[in-house]
Write a protein that holds these residues in place. Structure first.
Motif, PDB file in Angstrom:
ATOM      1  N   LYS A 165       0.853  -1.182   0.000  1.00  0.00           N
ATOM      2  CA  LYS A 165       0.000   0.000   0.000  1.00  0.00           C
ATOM      3  C   LYS A 165       0.895   1.240   0.000  1.00  0.00           C
ATOM      4  O   LYS A 165       1.700   1.460   0.908  1.00  0.00           O
ATOM      5  CB  LYS A 165      -0.875  -0.026   1.260  1.00  0.00           C
ATOM      6  N   TYR A 166       0.740   2.053  -1.050  1.00  0.00           N
ATOM      7  CA  TYR A 166       1.462   3.323  -1.155  1.00  0.00           C
ATOM      8  C   TYR A 166       0.473   4.459  -0.941  1.00  0.00           C
ATOM      9  O   TYR A 166      -0.590   4.495  -1.558  1.00  0.00           O
ATOM     10  CB  TYR A 166       2.121   3.458  -2.531  1.00  0.00           C
ATOM     11  N   ILE A 167       0.807   5.388  -0.048  1.00  0.00           N
ATOM     12  CA  ILE A 167      -0.022   6.570   0.197  1.00  0.00           C
ATOM     13  C   ILE A 167       0.789   7.798  -0.173  1.00  0.00           C
ATOM     14  O   ILE A 167       1.894   8.017   0.347  1.00  0.00           O
ATOM     15  CB  ILE A 167      -0.470   6.662   1.672  1.00  0.00           C
ATOM     16  N   LYS A 168       0.249   8.582  -1.060  1.00  0.00           N
ATOM     17  CA  LYS A 168       0.941   9.772  -1.550  1.00  0.00           C
ATOM     18  C   LYS A 168       1.141  10.793  -0.438  1.00  0.00           C
ATOM     19  O   LYS A 168       0.261  11.000   0.402  1.00  0.00           O
ATOM     20  CB  LYS A 168       0.127  10.398  -2.691  1.00  0.00           C
ATOM     21  N   ALA A 169       2.290  11.421  -0.434  1.00  0.00           N
ATOM     22  CA  ALA A 169       2.578  12.452   0.568  1.00  0.00           C
ATOM     23  C   ALA A 169       1.610  13.620   0.424  1.00  0.00           C
ATOM     24  O   ALA A 169       1.205  13.987  -0.680  1.00  0.00           O
ATOM     25  CB  ALA A 169       4.010  12.947   0.415  1.00  0.00           C
ATOM     26  N   GLY A 170       1.222  14.204   1.552  1.00  0.00           N
ATOM     27  CA  GLY A 170       0.309  15.334   1.542  1.00  0.00           C
ATOM     28  C   GLY A 170       0.399  16.114   2.832  1.00  0.00           C
ATOM     29  O   GLY A 170       1.024  15.663   3.800  1.00  0.00           O
ATOM     30  N   LYS A 171      -0.242  17.275   2.856  1.00  0.00           N
ATOM     31  CA  LYS A 171      -0.128  18.155   4.010  1.00  0.00           C
ATOM     32  C   LYS A 171      -1.383  18.181   4.887  1.00  0.00           C
ATOM     33  O   LYS A 171      -1.505  19.021   5.772  1.00  0.00           O
ATOM     34  CB  LYS A 171       0.184  19.579   3.542  1.00  0.00           C
ATOM     35  N   GLY A 172      -2.304  17.283   4.664  1.00  0.00           N
ATOM     36  CA  GLY A 172      -3.524  17.279   5.454  1.00  0.00           C
ATOM     37  C   GLY A 172      -3.281  16.863   6.891  1.00  0.00           C
ATOM     38  O   GLY A 172      -2.215  16.348   7.254  1.00  0.00           O
ATOM     39  N   ALA A 173      -4.296  17.088   7.727  1.00  0.00           N
ATOM     40  CA  ALA A 173      -4.211  16.687   9.130  1.00  0.00           C
ATOM     41  C   ALA A 173      -4.026  15.180   9.239  1.00  0.00           C
ATOM     42  O   ALA A 173      -4.545  14.411   8.423  1.00  0.00           O
ATOM     43  CB  ALA A 173      -5.480  17.115   9.864  1.00  0.00           C
ATOM     44  N   LYS A 174      -3.280  14.758  10.245  1.00  0.00           N
ATOM     45  CA  LYS A 174      -3.031  13.339  10.435  1.00  0.00           C
ATOM     46  C   LYS A 174      -4.190  12.635  11.142  1.00  0.00           C
ATOM     47  O   LYS A 174      -4.337  11.415  11.022  1.00  0.00           O
ATOM     48  CB  LYS A 174      -1.739  13.120  11.216  1.00  0.00           C
ATOM     49  N   ARG A 175      -4.975  13.380  11.867  1.00  0.00           N
ATOM     50  CA  ARG A 175      -6.089  12.790  12.607  1.00  0.00           C
ATOM     51  C   ARG A 175      -7.296  13.709  12.558  1.00  0.00           C
ATOM     52  O   ARG A 175      -7.162  14.929  12.658  1.00  0.00           O
ATOM     53  CB  ARG A 175      -5.687  12.536  14.067  1.00  0.00           C
ATOM     54  N   ASN A 176      -8.462  13.111  12.389  1.00  0.00           N
ATOM     55  CA  ASN A 176      -9.710  13.847  12.545  1.00  0.00           C
ATOM     56  C   ASN A 176     -10.085  13.743  14.015  1.00  0.00           C
ATOM     57  O   ASN A 176     -10.597  12.721  14.470  1.00  0.00           O
ATOM     58  CB  ASN A 176     -10.802  13.253  11.652  1.00  0.00           C
ATOM     59  N   SER A 177      -9.794  14.804  14.746  1.00  0.00           N
ATOM     60  CA  SER A 177      -9.986  14.761  16.198  1.00  0.00           C
ATOM     61  C   SER A 177     -11.465  14.679  16.575  1.00  0.00           C
ATOM     62  O   SER A 177     -11.804  14.160  17.644  1.00  0.00           O
ATOM     63  CB  SER A 177      -9.346  15.995  16.854  1.00  0.00           C
ATOM     64  N   LEU A 178     -12.347  15.158  15.709  1.00  0.00           N
ATOM     65  CA  LEU A 178     -13.780  15.109  16.007  1.00  0.00           C
ATOM     66  C   LEU A 178     -14.279  13.677  16.106  1.00  0.00           C
ATOM     67  O   LEU A 178     -15.023  13.317  17.017  1.00  0.00           O
ATOM     68  CB  LEU A 178     -14.580  15.868  14.950  1.00  0.00           C
TER      69      LEU A 178
END
Length: 505
Positions: A445-458
């Motif tokens: 499994k390859y996941i492309k690098a990105g700048k989004g949040a690592k966790r949805n705290s909600l």
């Protein structure tokens, strides 16, 4: 002699007609049961021990259970878009989670899954959740004819609600019209500002029978004691009651089968469970011991049992293909205080995987995927083949000999042999779009690098985002805990090249 010739010609014509009818009857009926937010670990046949799902477990034991079956995205609208069109959701803008007043996002001039069946002579129907937009613009008259919609993209009959149960308008739409419309009490809907004088969850929290738990926007218009996303006024006679939703949809589905079983039919049953707000019928409340989420899953299981019973009662079960899957993975607290967390009681909806709804990790898109066809599929089969809902279109088109133009349904592959349990490999790779893009191939499994949040705290879910490329070996690391990208540059480059090729297709 002329009379004899005429008799022979008439007899041959009759025999030909009978053969044609018999041939039509040999086509299998197809029932697609597409559920909402169900996790890989939510069924007994997928390892659940705290929930009793006998009807769905029976379906798995009577057909094929896939362990590597996927939606294309970790949220509902993009997954449903792929199911319908045979295309990954990133190929069209506007395929994110839609508001309840969105315009139709399914092209009317392209092939769709229901059009495959319609072109093959099937009667087609969709019953349940839609969430793919209606009409050709956002502003629409909910009190008149609402189109284009399901009928314009391949269905002969539709009985739906427009979006999700937590969004307005909370009404049933049969074909082109809202049921229960009263000209003296017109329906108005807005996602920009409050309309009318109906109480809202924000202004009148004391009126809520189910409290809001998160800042998800469930504090707008109150319907049936539950705060919704968006504002609605009017339509007092048109609004549905949450506890009656599933029973209403099930009744419509059962009636469709009873009315159409003598000819081949394709029925899409889009269940609402276990999406929020979870408000099951009284007969299921408190039965699971796992809060309303567990009760909703029991309700879903019961409904599947009723559909199967109807097929058996009308003697078409043996030649009916039943496909069961979910639009994305699970979420517990998704905006309402319904006991999903406090009454979890050791149940694990995520199975051995990380993430969940909204996440690029496996629990976001790896979902229960069951196909039953007693006449053809070997009972009790388990398959590790890589299969995806996006492939239903091409696979059934091939099986039914339906042709469609090149350049349409470009991501749908013919995996019919895998669906029938004859090929245990399936796709060579799969692209998944869940915030960030990922590639699944040969259990890597390859996941492309990105700048989004690592966790949805909600919702307390890891999203799978990272500023560096990620690579996981799912054979030894199902939970995607150890990023091996740095030590495997060749594999990273291989999967990255696949992604770039698909993005530029």
């Amino acid at each position: 002699m002329k009379l004899v010739n005429h008799y022979i010609i008439s007899l041959l014509t009759l025999v030909g007609s009978v053969t044609q009818v018999a041939g039509q009857q040999q086509k299998p009926n197809v029932v697609l049961i597409y559920v909402d937010d169900l996790g890989y670990g939510d069924l007994g046949s997928y390892g659940a021990t705290k929930l009793n799902t006998p009807n769905l477990d029976a379906l798995a034991s009577e057909g094929i259970r896939f362990t590597n079956g996927h939606a294309t995205a970790a949220t509902c609208t993009p997954s449903r878009y792929s199911l319908m069109t045979g295309n990954y959701p990133f190929r069209q803008t506007g395929t994110g989670i839609l508001p309840g007043d969105a315009k139709l996002i399914i092209p009317q001039d392209k092939i769709t899954l229901p059009k495959v069946f319609k072109d093959a002579g099937y009667q087609t129907a969709v019953i349940g959740k839609w969430h793919l937009g209606l009409g050709d613009q956002v502003d629409k008259d909910w009190n008149g004819s609402i189109k284009p919609g399901p009928l314009e993209v391949g269905y002969d009959y539709s009985f739906i609600f427009p979006a999700t149960a937590d969004r307005v308008p909370t009404v049933f739409l049969e074909n082109h019209h809202v049921l229960g419309v009263n000209k003296a009490d017109p329906i108005m809907v807005s996602y920009n500002k409050k309309v009318g004088s109906e109480p809202t969850g924000k202004e009148n929290p004391e009126l809520l029978k189910m409290k809001n738990s998160l800042n998800h926007g469930h504090d707008n218009t109150i319907v049936n004691g539950i705060g919704r996303i968006g504002w609605m006024s009017g339509g007092k006679e048109a609004k549905w009651v949450d506890e009656e939703l599933t029973l209403t949809f099930a009744d419509k589905a059962i009636r469709f089968i009873q009315d159409h079983y003598q000819k081949p039919f394709f029925l899409t049953y889009n269940a609402t469970e276990p999406h929020v707000p979870r408000m099951p019928a009284t007969m299921f409340k408190g039965k699971s011991g796992l809060g309303y989420r567990g009760d909703a899953i029991l309700q879903l299981d019961y409904t599947v049992g009723q559909l199967v019973k109807t097929l058996k009662d009308n003697k078409v079960y043996e030649n009916t293909i039943i496909i069961f899957s979910s639009d994305n993975g699970p979420v517990l607290d998704d905006g309402y205080d319904d006991g999903a967390v406090s009454q979890l009681n050791g149940h694990n909806p995520f199975g051995p995987y990380s993430g969940g709804k909204y996440s690029a990790f496996e629990a976001g898109t790896r979902v229960p995927f069951i196909i039953s066809w007693p006449k053809m599929i070997k009972k009790g089969t388990t398959s590790d083949a890589l299969v995806c809902q996006v492939d239903l279109l091409s696979s059934f088109a091939s099986f039914l000999n339906v042709k469609y133009p090149k350049g349409e349904a470009v991501d749908s592959e013919n995996t019919w042999r895998s669906f029938m349990g004859k090929d245990l490999v399936g796709r060579s790779y799969l692209i998944k779009a869940s915030g960030t893009l990922s590639v699944l191939k040969d259990n890597y499994k390859y996941i492309k690098a990105g700048k989004g949040a690592k966790r949805n705290s909600l919702v307390n879910i890891e999203l799978g985002n990272d500023e560096v490329d990620q690579l996981y070996d799912l054979r030894t690391d199902k939970g995607e805990k150890i990023n091996i990208a740095k030590n495997n540059p060749e594999k990273v480059n291989e999967l990255k090249a696949i992604l770039e090729k698909e993005m530029n297709k």
